[in-house]
Enzyme design. Structure first.
Site, short mmCIF file in Angstrom:
data_model
loop_
_atom_site.label_atom_id
_atom_site.label_comp_id
_atom_site.label_asym_id
_atom_site.label_seq_id
_atom_site.Cartn_x
_atom_site.Cartn_y
_atom_site.Cartn_z
N PRO A 190 0.25 -8.10 2.55
CA PRO A 190 0.00 -6.82 3.41
C PRO A 190 -0.32 -5.66 2.56
O PRO A 190 0.78 -5.25 1.86
CB PRO A 190 1.05 -6.47 4.53
CG PRO A 190 1.72 -7.73 4.53
CD PRO A 190 1.47 -8.46 3.42
N CYS A 191 -1.31 -4.76 2.65
CA CYS A 191 -1.59 -3.63 1.94
C CYS A 191 -2.18 -2.48 2.77
O CYS A 191 -3.46 -2.15 2.53
CB CYS A 191 -2.33 -3.74 0.66
SG CYS A 191 -1.70 -4.98 -0.48
N GLN A 192 -1.49 -2.12 3.96
CA GLN A 192 -2.00 -1.19 4.92
C GLN A 192 -2.58 0.11 4.19
O GLN A 192 -3.34 0.69 4.71
CB GLN A 192 -1.07 -1.06 5.92
CG GLN A 192 -1.27 -2.23 6.99
CD GLN A 192 -0.50 -3.50 6.47
OE1 GLN A 192 0.16 -3.57 5.48
NE2 GLN A 192 -0.17 -4.25 7.86
N GLY A 193 -2.01 0.54 3.15
CA GLY A 193 -2.52 1.81 2.73
C GLY A 193 -3.57 1.94 2.02
O GLY A 193 -4.07 2.94 1.70
N PHE A 194 -4.26 0.54 1.82
CA PHE A 194 -5.73 0.50 1.32
C PHE A 194 -6.83 0.12 2.24
O PHE A 194 -8.01 0.34 2.25
CB PHE A 194 -5.83 -0.77 0.15
CG PHE A 194 -4.85 -0.34 -0.96
CD1 PHE A 194 -5.20 0.86 -1.78
CD2 PHE A 194 -3.78 -1.24 -1.23
CE1 PHE A 194 -4.44 1.23 -2.72
CE2 PHE A 194 -3.07 -0.80 -2.11
CZ PHE A 194 -3.19 0.32 -2.96
#
Length: 366
Positions: A85-89
């Site tokens: 998960p890389c929600q910041g992107f």
């Protein structure tokens, strides 16, 4: 290797869309690791006897547990795959470069450093290559370079590979010790022949009564008609019945509103007296029967069937994600929708898995 197949481990596996692609390409999927119990149940049931571990991958010491498992089972890992998960992107939410989930990919770095697979495949949102000048992608490339993997990133567009869904994802593929650069497979489908929503799900039961009422349907159903195209035949190849095809009956207001939206349009197409009710840019989006669907979400109830006044079922969403019908989802309905929406389309994983085969060598994982 067991069964003379290349071994594959899926970190941040979810239900296992990416690794199901590797499984369908003939790999031996040995383990899925995630923190979601329902998703792990789904993973176990759909990867030919693969084991699962429920672990918090924010905790670095949990990598030790995975390493010990592989050692105890005498498994030499060939391919490490994962979609951290890389929600910041992600464009789906606020882009927060400080979101701690942006660093979860380092669990893959640590595991790769410890067990030395021949290949690492990391999948993520396009924002990793776009946000803040692509700083996320640069971090991935640099961190893996530090342990001997030259990661080649490429944006893949799902419809180009026969998947009936407008979905873009970046894949990083790295070969151990930078032996050579991985060459990504060319598209297999041209734009004029993209698989449409109707071609993908048009053979499934409508969940409509003869007078147009929406029904829930049964847990196990017969197909509504014979498969009438190659995509449907592929999805039905190992399945005699339809599962995970339970309808959600909308409230009367929603049913009325969506009935006013033509296919391929959204709330902006509502009559003038209803303008201003909805603000979310994908609200009341009705799929177009002759085009691929929009990116499958995790069950926000904003997308609707191209013909019927209801949201797609879990099975319809899974079809649009290229999950075959023998892939059964477990957990409650919300958990199933989340598993489908968070997954990598298996057919996209399979395309990458098959392209990797010429690069793999027997007995060279460590």
């Amino acid at each position: 290797m067991r069964n003379n197949k290349y071994t594959c481990l899926d970190l941040f596996s979810g239900a296992g869309g990416l690794s199901r692609g590797f499984y369908d390409a003939g790999y031996d999927v040995v383990l899925g690791v995630d923190s979601d119990e329902a998703a792990l149940k789904t993973f176990r049931e759909n990867h030919g006897g693969a084991e699962t571990m429920k672990l918090d991958l924010f905790e670095p010491s949990n990598i030790d547990i995975i390493v010990k498992y592989l050692k105890d089972k005498d498994i030499k890992l060939d391919v490490l795959v994962g979609g951290p998960p890389c929600q910041g992107f992600s464009v789906a939410g606020p882009r927060d470069m400080g979101d701690k989930r942006n660093t979860l990919y380092t669990a893959m770095v640590r595991l790769a450093e410890r067990v030395g697979p021949q290949v690492v495949v990391l999948e993520n949102v396009p924002g990793m290559m776009q946000t803040n000048g692509g700083i996320g992608a640069r971090r991935v490339v640099e961190d893996f370079a530090g342990i001997g993997y030259r990661m080649i990133p490429k944006l893949l567009y799902a419809p180009d590979y026969g998947i009936p869904q407008i979905r873009k994802r970046v894949f990083f593929v790295g070969l151990k010790d930078g032996v050579e650069d991985f060459i990504f497979p060319a598209p297999t489908v041209d734009k004029e022949h993209y698989i449409s929503c109707e071609e993908a799900i048009g053979d499934l039961p409508s969940l409509q009564t003869s007078d147009g009422e929406i029904i829930h349907g049964d847990e196990m159903q017969d197909y509504a008609m014979p498969a009438w195209n190659e995509y449907q035949k592929k999805m039905r190849l190992r399945s005699e019945t339809v599962r995970n095809h339970i309808g959600s009956i909308p409230i009367e207001k929603t049913k009325h509103m969506i009935s006013l939206v033509p296919e391929g349009k959204n709330y902006k197409a509502l009559p003038e007296e209803y303008q201003g009710i909805y603000k979310y840019h994908e609200a009341l989006t009705r799929y177009h029967s002759k085009r691929p669907s929009l990116t499958i979400n995790t069950g926000h109830r904003s997308h609707f069937h191209y013909k019927w006044n209801r949201i797609p079922t879990v099975r319809e969403s899974a079809r649009l994600q290229s999950f075959p019908d023998d892939f059964i989802f477990y957990g409650n309905k919300s958990e199933q929708y989340r598993q489908v929406g968070n997954a990598v389309p298996p057919m996209l994983g399979q395309v990458v898995a098959e392209a990797l085969l010429p690069y793999l060598k027997d007995g060279e994982s460590s």
